[in-house]
Motif scaffolding. Structure first.
Motif, PDB file in Angstrom:
ATOM      1  N   LEU A 126       0.914  -0.994  -0.069  1.00  0.00           N
ATOM      2  CA  LEU A 126       0.094  -0.012   0.099  1.00  0.00           C
ATOM      3  C   LEU A 126       0.958   1.186  -0.176  1.00  0.00           C
ATOM      4  O   LEU A 126       0.668   2.189  -0.745  1.00  0.00           O
ATOM      5  N   SER A 131      -1.013   6.419  -5.180  1.00  0.00           N
ATOM      6  CA  SER A 131      -2.473   6.678  -5.267  1.00  0.00           C
ATOM      7  C   SER A 131      -2.857   6.858  -3.477  1.00  0.00           C
ATOM      8  O   SER A 131      -2.101   5.951  -2.836  1.00  0.00           O
ATOM      9  N   ILE A 133      -4.873   5.469  -0.663  1.00  0.00           N
ATOM     10  CA  ILE A 133      -5.408   4.186  -0.418  1.00  0.00           C
ATOM     11  C   ILE A 133      -6.419   4.202   0.698  1.00  0.00           C
ATOM     12  O   ILE A 133      -5.559   4.406   1.929  1.00  0.00           O
ATOM     13  N   TRP A 149      -2.130   8.399   1.672  1.00  0.00           N
ATOM     14  CA  TRP A 149      -3.345   9.246   2.154  1.00  0.00           C
ATOM     15  C   TRP A 149      -2.946  10.150   3.481  1.00  0.00           C
ATOM     16  O   TRP A 149      -3.451  11.046   3.657  1.00  0.00           O
ATOM     17  N   VAL A 231     -12.024  -1.249  -0.891  1.00  0.00           N
ATOM     18  CA  VAL A 231     -10.873  -0.488  -1.077  1.00  0.00           C
ATOM     19  C   VAL A 231     -11.075   0.578  -1.975  1.00  0.00           C
ATOM     20  O   VAL A 231     -11.582   0.465  -3.039  1.00  0.00           O
ATOM     21  N   ALA A 233      -9.261   4.167  -3.834  1.00  0.00           N
ATOM     22  CA  ALA A 233      -8.449   4.648  -4.273  1.00  0.00           C
ATOM     23  C   ALA A 233      -8.651   6.166  -4.708  1.00  0.00           C
ATOM     24  O   ALA A 233      -9.648   6.363  -5.309  1.00  0.00           O
TER      25      ALA A 233
END
Length: 394
Positions: A126, A131, A133, A149, A231, A233
């Motif tokens: 991750l 991106s 996530i 994130w 999940v 994104a």
């Protein structure tokens, strides 16, 4: 009378021996000096040693009555076993002694270690993604995030990362954002994926921040596996949005000036020798970059002046616009060159301006461009008329 022989009653020690001998957990009895006096078959299996080898040996672990501890046992083959050890006080063979029970937890600890390793590997994956996530459980609570994130939160002024981290209620955040923000629409789509009504959900939303307005694309898919969840994104599509806006603006402008461009090309064909026309077919940006930049600078000044006039509700000066049109005519600029100048000015202003101001630039720039086209056409017409007059007089 015939005497009846009776079996001797088992003593407490006999009962204890019978219990520990058949116990599935390992059992070892040591005397007050720590010397092994008894061990059952389960202990022999756990230690991978025969009882005769250990009988009379000192038990090699510290013993505290009443406490639990985990110990690693080295087997003769070099492998380690993990056992949960408990120590109780007993009487054995008339002497104070200690009963040590050993429960083999090797498999459980190996499974836990494998799980931790798998979770660490998942987090590493991750964190390797650019991106942002977020992983949710079936209630909409955040169960995992990646570093991208959290970094996004820091860049947008979030001081309490726990509010967007593991344990936070993502659904509640969406619901609390209110109408017009896109939060309720996003929540509805996420819940539809969770309920199996949608295979996936995509949504584009604006996000104001210290760096200006940015746009993101959200994509949510079901969490694959035994646990239900989502999940999600988040991808920054600000550059694509701006590029699309500029491309749409360019297409609209090209449509508006298509007729004018055909007219100016006809004027050019009349007013220039064929050799000159061929030499000036290249765009101004390529054949004369210095003058292109000068035209871009003057166009930018007119654009800023038009925006100021719009704010203060004053008429925009027309003379500088006419002068720029005539100057562009002197360097044989074509309509496509004016469009290039306009689009370059828009690109430069789209980087750090909010949408409302950028929209104002587009609106004012469109008017400036069309008026500039008119001045350029007038200039070429005057040249064409002069050229025709001179030809007629000859």
């Amino acid at each position: 009378m015939i005497p009846i022989e009776t079996q001797p009653r088992p003593t407490a020690e006999d009962n204890l021996r019978a219990i520990v001998s058949h116990d599935a957990d390992g059992a070892i009895i040591v005397d007050s000096s720590g010397t092994v006096r008894f061990l059952n078959s389960a202990a022999e299996k756990l230690l991978d040693r025969h009882g005769a080898e250990l009988h009379g040996q000192i038990f090699g672990f510290p013993l505290v009555v009443g406490e639990r501890a985990e110990v690693e046992v080295l087997r003769p083959n070099g492998e380690f076993a993990v056992a949960e050890m408990r120590v109780l006080s007993i009487v054995w063979e008339g002497q104070d002694a200690l009963l040590i029970t050993l429960r083999d937890v090797t498999f459980e600890r190996q499974a836990e270690a494998a799980l931790r390793e798998a979770e660490a590997f998942s987090i590493a994956i991750l964190n390797s993604l650019t991106s942002e996530i977020v992983v949710l459980d079936e209630q909409g609570k955040i169960v995992a995030v990646n570093e991208a994130w959290l970094e996004f939160g820091r860049q947008n002024g979030v001081t309490d990362l726990a509010s967007i981290g593991v344990g936070a209620d993502y659904f509640a955040i969406c619901a609390a954002s209110g109408p017009g923000t896109g939060g309720p629409e996003a929540l509805q789509g996420l819940q539809a994926v969770l309920a199996g009504q949608l295979a996936e959900f995509t949504y584009e939303y604006p996000c104001p921040g210290p760096q200006g307005m940015r746009w993101f694309a959200l994509r949510a898919v079901p969490l694959r596996g035994e646990r239900q969840g989502l999940v999600i994104a988040h991808n920054d599509i600000t550059a694509q949005r701006r590029a699309a806006q500029i491309a749409a603006e360019a297409e609209m402008l090209r449509e508006q000036v298509r007729q004018m461009e055909r007219e100016l090309v006809s004027v050019e064909a009349i007013s220039r020798p064929d050799e000159m026309v061929r030499s000036l077919l290249a765009p101004l940006r390529q054949r004369d970059p210095e003058r292109f930049q000068k035209g871009l600078s003057r166009y930018g000044e007119l654009l800023e002046a038009a925006l100021a006039s719009r704010v203060h509700r004053t008429p925009a000066p027309s003379r500088p616009l006419r002068e720029l049109g005539e100057w562009l005519g002197t360097i044989w600029a074509a309509p496509r060159d004016l469009i290039d100048i306009h689009l370059q000015a828009m690109r430069e202003r789209s980087q750090h301006n909010p949408p409302k101001k950028l929209q104002a630039y587009f609106e004012e720039g469109r008017l400036i461009l069309l008026e500039l086209m008119g001045h350029l056409a007038s200039y070429y017409r005057s040249i064409a008329a002069g050229e025709l007059s001179s030809r007629e007089s000859e």
